[in-house]
Design an enzyme around this catalytic site. Structure first.
Site, short mmCIF file in Angstrom:
data_model
loop_
_atom_site.label_atom_id
_atom_site.label_comp_id
_atom_site.label_asym_id
_atom_site.label_seq_id
_atom_site.Cartn_x
_atom_site.Cartn_y
_atom_site.Cartn_z
N HIS A 207 0.80 -1.23 0.00
CA HIS A 207 0.00 0.00 0.00
C HIS A 207 0.83 1.27 0.00
CE1 HIS A 207 0.97 -0.13 4.31
NE2 HIS A 207 0.79 1.18 4.28
C1 UD1 Z 1 -1.92 5.91 5.32
C2 UD1 Z 1 -0.60 6.46 5.86
C3 UD1 Z 1 0.48 5.38 5.81
C4 UD1 Z 1 0.01 4.12 6.50
C5 UD1 Z 1 -1.33 3.67 5.95
C6 UD1 Z 1 -1.84 2.49 6.72
C7 UD1 Z 1 -0.23 8.86 5.44
C8 UD1 Z 1 0.51 9.85 4.63
N1 UD1 Z 1 -0.13 7.58 5.04
O1 UD1 Z 1 -1.72 5.61 3.96
O2 UD1 Z 1 1.63 5.86 6.45
O3 UD1 Z 1 0.97 3.11 6.30
O4 UD1 Z 1 -2.27 4.74 6.06
O5 UD1 Z 1 -2.75 1.74 6.01
O6 UD1 Z 1 -0.89 9.22 6.38
N2 UD1 Z 1 -9.18 4.79 1.35
C9 UD1 Z 1 -10.41 4.23 1.24
N3 UD1 Z 1 -10.99 3.76 2.39
C10 UD1 Z 1 -10.40 3.84 3.60
C11 UD1 Z 1 -9.13 4.41 3.68
C12 UD1 Z 1 -8.52 4.88 2.54
O7 UD1 Z 1 -11.00 4.15 0.18
O8 UD1 Z 1 -11.00 3.42 4.61
C13 UD1 Z 1 -8.55 5.34 0.15
C14 UD1 Z 1 -8.54 6.87 0.26
O9 UD1 Z 1 -9.71 7.40 -0.23
C15 UD1 Z 1 -7.34 7.27 -0.53
C16 UD1 Z 1 -6.42 6.08 -0.39
O10 UD1 Z 1 -7.18 4.99 0.08
O11 UD1 Z 1 -7.67 7.45 -1.86
C17 UD1 Z 1 -5.26 6.35 0.54
O12 UD1 Z 1 -5.71 6.66 1.86
P1 UD1 Z 1 -4.83 7.60 2.85
O13 UD1 Z 1 -5.37 7.50 4.21
O14 UD1 Z 1 -4.67 8.92 2.27
O15 UD1 Z 1 -3.39 6.96 2.80
P2 UD1 Z 1 -2.95 5.44 2.97
O16 UD1 Z 1 -2.36 4.99 1.70
O17 UD1 Z 1 -4.03 4.64 3.58
N1 UDP Z 2 -3.77 -5.24 9.01
C1 UDP Z 2 -5.02 -5.80 9.17
N2 UDP Z 2 -5.71 -6.15 8.05
C2 UDP Z 2 -5.21 -6.01 6.80
C3 UDP Z 2 -3.92 -5.46 6.66
C4 UDP Z 2 -3.22 -5.07 7.79
O1 UDP Z 2 -5.51 -5.98 10.29
O2 UDP Z 2 -5.90 -6.36 5.83
C5 UDP Z 2 -3.04 -4.83 10.22
C6 UDP Z 2 -1.66 -5.43 10.36
O3 UDP Z 2 -1.73 -6.71 10.96
C7 UDP Z 2 -0.95 -4.41 11.23
C8 UDP Z 2 -1.56 -3.10 10.75
O4 UDP Z 2 -2.80 -3.44 10.15
O5 UDP Z 2 -1.25 -4.60 12.59
C9 UDP Z 2 -0.63 -2.48 9.77
O6 UDP Z 2 -1.27 -1.55 9.01
P1 UDP Z 2 -0.78 -1.09 7.57
O7 UDP Z 2 0.00 -2.16 6.91
O8 UDP Z 2 -1.97 -0.58 6.88
O9 UDP Z 2 0.13 0.18 7.91
P2 UDP Z 2 1.66 0.41 8.28
O10 UDP Z 2 2.01 -0.47 9.43
O11 UDP Z 2 2.48 0.14 7.06
O12 UDP Z 2 1.71 1.86 8.60
#
Ligand code: UD1
Ligand code: UDP
Length: 370
Positions: A207
């Site tokens: 991601h």
């Molecule tokens: C964010 C964090 C990243 C973290 C990740 C965990 C920042 C800059 N990035 O990245 O460090 O590792 O979360 O997963 O804060 N979206 C949905 N539904 C949701 C959530 C997100 O559709 O419930 C879509 C959003 O609309 C957006 C994209 O996913 O288009 C990215 O979401 P965003 O929260 O901006 O960043 P992440 O890639 O999730």
């Molecule tokens: N995780 C989860 N379901 C998923 C993917 C990740 O419960 O489908 C959990 C994972 O086990 C960990 C946390 O979410 O505890 C990590 O989140 P993510 O990988 O989104 O973010 P990051 O750690 O890279 O910031």
């Protein structure tokens, strides 16, 4: 009653806050106000964690979803500030390195409310990562910095953070792995549901912005994973960002044919998928560590990692993104890893240490100030 505000918004923060919040609830005299920015909002990215991880219902849900970095962080800053002014907490707790973390820290610091940063001191030394900027800024706004590892504490010293602010407590994600690992065994049926044979599949998650936002890189990674799937079935709980990016480059249908693509799963199902995988391939910070907690070799789809202990101990290897064959080769090579045993993330007591430290700190600081 000392009022603490916890600010969360994204999936990994729900996991981290679950443990600290549990510990705080056990400390008499602390009232926790729970603020959810709404950064993650889908049922499977947010709600499921609140029910599974016994998190309190947010007192304030700010409903700030996606947007460019500036827009998302700016809107959060404005909304968090409003809540902090209304609630007047005596300190704010933020987690990790997302835009939610930065907005929470900045809003509090500008109101002269002490910031407590859980998972302080992590550095990738890659300033192109949005998370790296968020971490640095948050650490330098914080009064108490809870470092998960020796390396993280050392990084803070190198940046001139006063020793008195740095507290090496261990990793709250390890606490969560111990606490919920057993619960997952009792509650999750995911292996049966997906018809997976334990220790005969690979779990993958992708991601990171650096991997999803550049079409060529995304294509190389997924072609590599599809090649690897010829050797070992691959399960991919897909992040909404990655699903959208694959759709955009017209690769989603192909990927769905080659890999077992599923919706994001709840934490308990994720734990089971991790524990029983023979290999994990991921660009997630949390998942890399969970692989280690469950003694599963891990291939990290990045050119560096903040969690350098995993490389040093031989549980993790970085994957070169040169081309899809290299990606496939490097991922499968992780099957040969045989890591050393060590406990670089503490002993599962990080959240309790944090709660105790807050109490101590409150005794010394708050009683004189308020
Ligand atoms: C964010 C964090 C990243 C973290 C990740 C965990 C920042 C800059 N990035 O990245 O460090 O590792 O979360 O997963 O804060 N979206 C949905 N539904 C949701 C959530 C997100 O559709 O419930 C879509 C959003 O609309 C957006 C994209 O996913 O288009 C990215 O979401 P965003 O929260 O901006 O960043 P992440 O890639 O999730
Ligand atoms: N995780 C989860 N379901 C998923 C993917 C990740 O419960 O489908 C959990 C994972 O086990 C960990 C946390 O979410 O505890 C990590 O989140 P993510 O990988 O989104 O973010 P990051 O750690 O890279 O910031």
């Amino acid at each position: 009653m000392v009022k603490m505000a916890t600010i969360v918004g994204a999936r990994p923060q729900f996991v981290k806050a679950a443990m600290v919040s549990r510990a705080l609830r056990a400390v008499p005299g602390i009232q926790e106000i729970f603020i959810h920015t709404g950064q993650h909002f889908d049922e499977r990215m947010s709600d499921v964690f609140f029910s599974e991880l016994e998190l309190p219902r947010p007192d304030h849900y700010l409903g700030i979803h996606s947007g460019s970095h500036g827009m998302q962080t700016g809107r959060m800053l404005e909304s968090v500030e409003r809540v902090l002014i209304a609630e007047q907490p005596e300190a704010v707790i933020v987690y990790g390195d997302t835009n939610t973390t930065l907005a929470g820290a900045l809003a509090a610091a500008k109101l002269h409310i002490p910031v407590l940063h859980v998972e302080a001191g992590l550095r990738s030394y890659n300033r192109l990562m949005p998370e790296e900027i968020n971490r640095i800024m948050t650490d330098h706004c914080a009064e108490l910095l809870f470092a998960p590892t020796q390396t993280a504490a050392e990084n803070l010293r190198q940046e001139g953070v006063p020793e008195a602010k740095i507290h090496l407590v261990g990793d709250v994600m390890y606490d969560a792995a111990l606490y919920f690992g057993e619960k997952a065994e009792r509650h999750s049926r995911i292996l049966e549901q997906l018809d997976l044979e334990p220790k005969h599949y690979m779990l993958a998650t992708i991601h990171r912005a650096g991997n999803t936002d550049e079409p060529e890189r995304l294509q190389t990674i997924f072609q590599g994973l599809c090649l690897a799937a010829e050797a070992l079935p691959v399960v991919l709980p897909i992040h909404p960002r990655t699903a959208a990016a694959l759709q955009q480059i017209g690769m989603f249908e192909y990927v769905k044919q080659q890999l077992k693509v599923i919706e994001p799963v709840g934490y308990l199902d994720m734990v089971m998928l991790e524990k029983y995988a023979s290999l994990i391939a991921s660009d997630s910070g949390g998942v890399q560590k969970e692989a280690f907690f469950y003694k599963v070799p891990c291939a990290t789809l990045r050119s560096e990692t903040e969690w350098t202990e995993l490389l040093d101990l031989g549980w993790n290897r970085l994957v070169s993104m040169e081309d899809s064959q290299t990606v496939c080769r490097d991922i499968l090579a992780a099957l040969e890893l045989s890591g050393k045993s060590a406990q670089p993330y503490g002993r599962g007591e990080a959240a309790w240490k944090i709660a105790n430290m807050i109490t101590e700190w409150r005794r010394e600081e708050f009683e004189t100030v308020f």
